[in-house]
Design a protein around this motif. Structure first.
Motif, PDB file in Angstrom:
ATOM      1  N   LEU A 176       0.828  -1.208   0.000  1.00 35.36           N
ATOM      2  CA  LEU A 176       0.000   0.000   0.000  1.00 35.36           C
ATOM      3  C   LEU A 176       0.864   1.259   0.000  1.00 35.36           C
ATOM      4  O   LEU A 176       0.545   2.238  -0.685  1.00 35.36           O
ATOM      5  CB  LEU A 176      -0.924  -0.006   1.219  1.00 35.36           C
ATOM      6  N   HIS A 181      -0.424   5.069  -0.737  1.00 36.30           N
ATOM      7  CA  HIS A 181      -1.440   5.224   0.316  1.00 36.30           C
ATOM      8  C   HIS A 181      -0.794   5.659   1.625  1.00 36.30           C
ATOM      9  O   HIS A 181       0.280   5.190   2.002  1.00 36.30           O
ATOM     10  CB  HIS A 181      -2.191   3.911   0.528  1.00 36.30           C
ATOM     11  N   ARG A 182      -1.487   6.568   2.327  1.00 34.33           N
ATOM     12  CA  ARG A 182      -1.050   6.999   3.655  1.00 34.33           C
ATOM     13  C   ARG A 182      -2.204   6.940   4.662  1.00 34.33           C
ATOM     14  O   ARG A 182      -1.960   6.916   5.868  1.00 34.33           O
ATOM     15  CB  ARG A 182      -0.491   8.425   3.598  1.00 34.33           C
ATOM     16  N   GLU A 183      -3.430   6.926   4.189  1.00 33.23           N
ATOM     17  CA  GLU A 183      -4.608   6.849   5.075  1.00 33.23           C
ATOM     18  C   GLU A 183      -5.127   5.410   5.032  1.00 33.23           C
ATOM     19  O   GLU A 183      -5.922   5.031   4.168  1.00 33.23           O
ATOM     20  CB  GLU A 183      -5.671   7.833   4.628  1.00 33.23           C
ATOM     21  N   ILE A 184      -4.636   4.598   5.979  1.00 38.22           N
ATOM     22  CA  ILE A 184      -4.866   3.155   5.959  1.00 38.22           C
ATOM     23  C   ILE A 184      -5.614   2.739   7.220  1.00 38.22           C
ATOM     24  O   ILE A 184      -5.184   3.033   8.343  1.00 38.22           O
ATOM     25  CB  ILE A 184      -3.529   2.389   5.870  1.00 38.22           C
ATOM     26  N   THR A 215      -5.664   5.053  10.235  1.00 39.54           N
ATOM     27  CA  THR A 215      -6.774   5.999  10.165  1.00 39.54           C
ATOM     28  C   THR A 215      -7.922   5.556  11.061  1.00 39.54           C
ATOM     29  O   THR A 215      -8.601   6.368  11.684  1.00 39.54           O
ATOM     30  CB  THR A 215      -7.267   6.118   8.710  1.00 39.54           C
ATOM     31  N   GLY A 242      -8.122   5.554   2.530  1.00 44.88           N
ATOM     32  CA  GLY A 242      -7.763   5.257   1.148  1.00 44.88           C
ATOM     33  C   GLY A 242      -7.566   3.774   0.912  1.00 44.88           C
ATOM     34  O   GLY A 242      -7.618   3.307  -0.226  1.00 44.88           O
ATOM     35  N   ALA A 243      -7.352   3.032   2.011  1.00 43.97           N
ATOM     36  CA  ALA A 243      -7.109   1.589   1.898  1.00 43.97           C
ATOM     37  C   ALA A 243      -7.450   0.924   3.229  1.00 43.97           C
ATOM     38  O   ALA A 243      -7.435   1.568   4.286  1.00 43.97           O
ATOM     39  CB  ALA A 243      -5.656   1.304   1.527  1.00 43.97           C
ATOM     40  N   ILE A 270     -11.314   3.051  -2.630  1.00 49.06           N
ATOM     41  CA  ILE A 270     -10.686   2.399  -1.475  1.00 49.06           C
ATOM     42  C   ILE A 270     -10.034   1.100  -1.942  1.00 49.06           C
ATOM     43  O   ILE A 270     -10.678   0.274  -2.596  1.00 49.06           O
ATOM     44  CB  ILE A 270     -11.716   2.075  -0.365  1.00 49.06           C
ATOM     45  N   SER A 271      -8.772   0.918  -1.602  1.00 45.46           N
ATOM     46  CA  SER A 271      -8.085  -0.347  -1.866  1.00 45.46           C
ATOM     47  C   SER A 271      -8.298  -1.292  -0.684  1.00 45.46           C
ATOM     48  O   SER A 271      -8.447  -0.850   0.454  1.00 45.46           O
ATOM     49  CB  SER A 271      -6.579  -0.122  -2.074  1.00 45.46           C
ATOM     50  N   THR A 332      -6.407  -3.459  -5.312  1.00 45.74           N
ATOM     51  CA  THR A 332      -5.467  -2.424  -4.868  1.00 45.74           C
ATOM     52  C   THR A 332      -4.978  -1.615  -6.063  1.00 45.74           C
ATOM     53  O   THR A 332      -4.725  -2.152  -7.135  1.00 45.74           O
ATOM     54  CB  THR A 332      -4.249  -3.042  -4.150  1.00 45.74           C
ATOM     55  N   PRO A 335      -3.925   5.698  -4.982  1.00 45.97           N
ATOM     56  CA  PRO A 335      -5.101   6.485  -4.568  1.00 45.97           C
ATOM     57  C   PRO A 335      -5.745   7.208  -5.733  1.00 45.97           C
ATOM     58  O   PRO A 335      -5.076   7.883  -6.517  1.00 45.97           O
ATOM     59  CB  PRO A 335      -4.512   7.474  -3.558  1.00 45.97           C
TER      60      PRO A 335
END
Length: 360
Positions: A176, A181-184, A215, A242-243, A270-271, A332, A335
């Motif tokens: 990810l 991705h950073r918002e997991i 997140t 985001g994931a 969303i992944s 996946t 974003p």
């Protein structure tokens, strides 16, 4: 009247060998030629002869029976592990007796193990989540019967064969992060499960190494329904991630439904990454990116290890870590960007070419 059961003497007469030879074949003695063994096995098959294992045990002979104490077989991973164990045990000439519990913890494991010990099994495989101290107490309960654990921590000072939880956590988070991705968000398994705890801790440690925090954190019970409920609640009440990293494929299936019902798309909104790579995960919509645990390898290695422990009771205690791998499919993407299959990409290019032709 009850039909007369086929006896050892019937098999011997049919095969044209002695009673003692049939007995040696059944007990897998080495001093029998392959030709004679095949002749006896053909006679047993023709006469539908089933060895009386209880009588053999009462006579003091080896039972060639392994016990499997397992958690709920309605869940995919335990059922696939049980099938792999039975398959490999059969190849090694062992029968498998299964004792299942829907509960977790030492009391449930103790009841399942006592049931198997009462059947005089030669060795035990325990696939019930246990803390280290609980597992140690069960080793003492089993006394001379070898015990092998499949859902324990790598630090357990007892024999175990487990998948590498740190590797699985690293692979999921790293994939990810590489996508941007950073918002997991994290959807963990139940707290009672050792493997669920290890996956969750691994995710958190990997995120912390990159100065990130989850997140949102959710907890399911391994079922698809719990995944659906937890992600529905997240999308209704919390910030949209985001994931989502999910602790097993069944909960990931529920998560996919929740995301779709919210009017969002996987993966460009969303992944989702699952865990296990169960047989159905490639048929999800979209096909699921997941961490593969090779249950056939686990079944093979655990049976071979337990048979080794039975034959060599003085062998040193050890924990075996099995590798896992990342299987990238269609859930996946970076974003805000959906992955395109080669066919979809070709169709899009052709459409652009037609639009360009009309503009000329």
């Amino acid at each position: 009247m009850k039909a007369k059961s086929t006896t050892l003497y019937d098999v011997a007469q049919y095969a044209g060998v002695s009673y003692q030879t049939v007995s040696r074949v059944i007990n897998q003695a080495e001093n029998v030629s392959e030709k004679t063994r095949q002749k006896v096995e053909a006679a047993m098959l023709a006469l539908n002869y089933v060895p009386n294992r209880v009588a053999q045990q009462l006579a003091g002979k080896i039972g060639h029976t392994l016990g499997l104490a397992t958690s709920d077989l309605s869940l995919h991973a335990p059922s696939q592990i049980a099938a792999a164990i039975k398959s490999r045990a059969g190849e090694k000439g062992f029968n498998v007796v299964i004792s299942m519990t829907e509960q977790s913890g030492a009391a449930a494991a103790r009841a399942a193990i006592n049931n198997l010990l009462a059947q005089r099994v030669d060795g035990l495989i325990v696939n019930i989540p246990l803390q280290d101290q609980e597992a140690q107490s069960l080793v003492a309960l089993c006394q001379e019967v070898p015990v092998l654990f499949l859902d324990a921590s790598p630090q357990l000072e007892a024999n175990s064969v487990i998948f590498d939880p740190d590797q699985g956590a690293r692979l999921g988070v790293a994939h990810l992060l590489e996508l941007g991705h950073r918002e997991i968000a994290l959807l963990a398994g139940p707290r009672s499960s050792v493997s669920a705890r290890l996956r969750f801790e691994g995710w958190q440690q990997m995120l912390a190494q990159h100065q990130l925090q989850a997140t949102a954190v959710m907890e399911g019970d391994w079922s698809a329904l719990s995944g659906y409920q937890q992600v529905t609640r997240l999308l209704n009440e919390g910030p949209q991630p985001g994931a989502i990293l999910v602790a097993n494929d069944q909960m990931a299936l529920g998560a996919l439904r929740a995301i779709t019902e919210a009017g969002l798309k996987v993966p460009n909104d969303i992944s989702v990454i699952g865990y296990d790579d169960t047989a159905d995960s490639a048929c999800f919509i979209p096909p699921l990116t997941t961490i593969k645990q090779d249950f056939r390898m686990l079944g093979k290695n655990s049976v071979e290890r337990l048979v080794e422990m039975i034959c060599q009771p003085d062998a040193p205690t050890r924990s075996e870590l099995l590798p896992v791998s990342l299987v990238i499919r269609k859930t996946t993407a970076a974003p805000g960007r959906e992955t395109l299959s080669p066919q979809a990409l070709s169709d899009a290019l052709m459409q652009l070419a037609r639009q360009a032709a009309r503009l000329k």
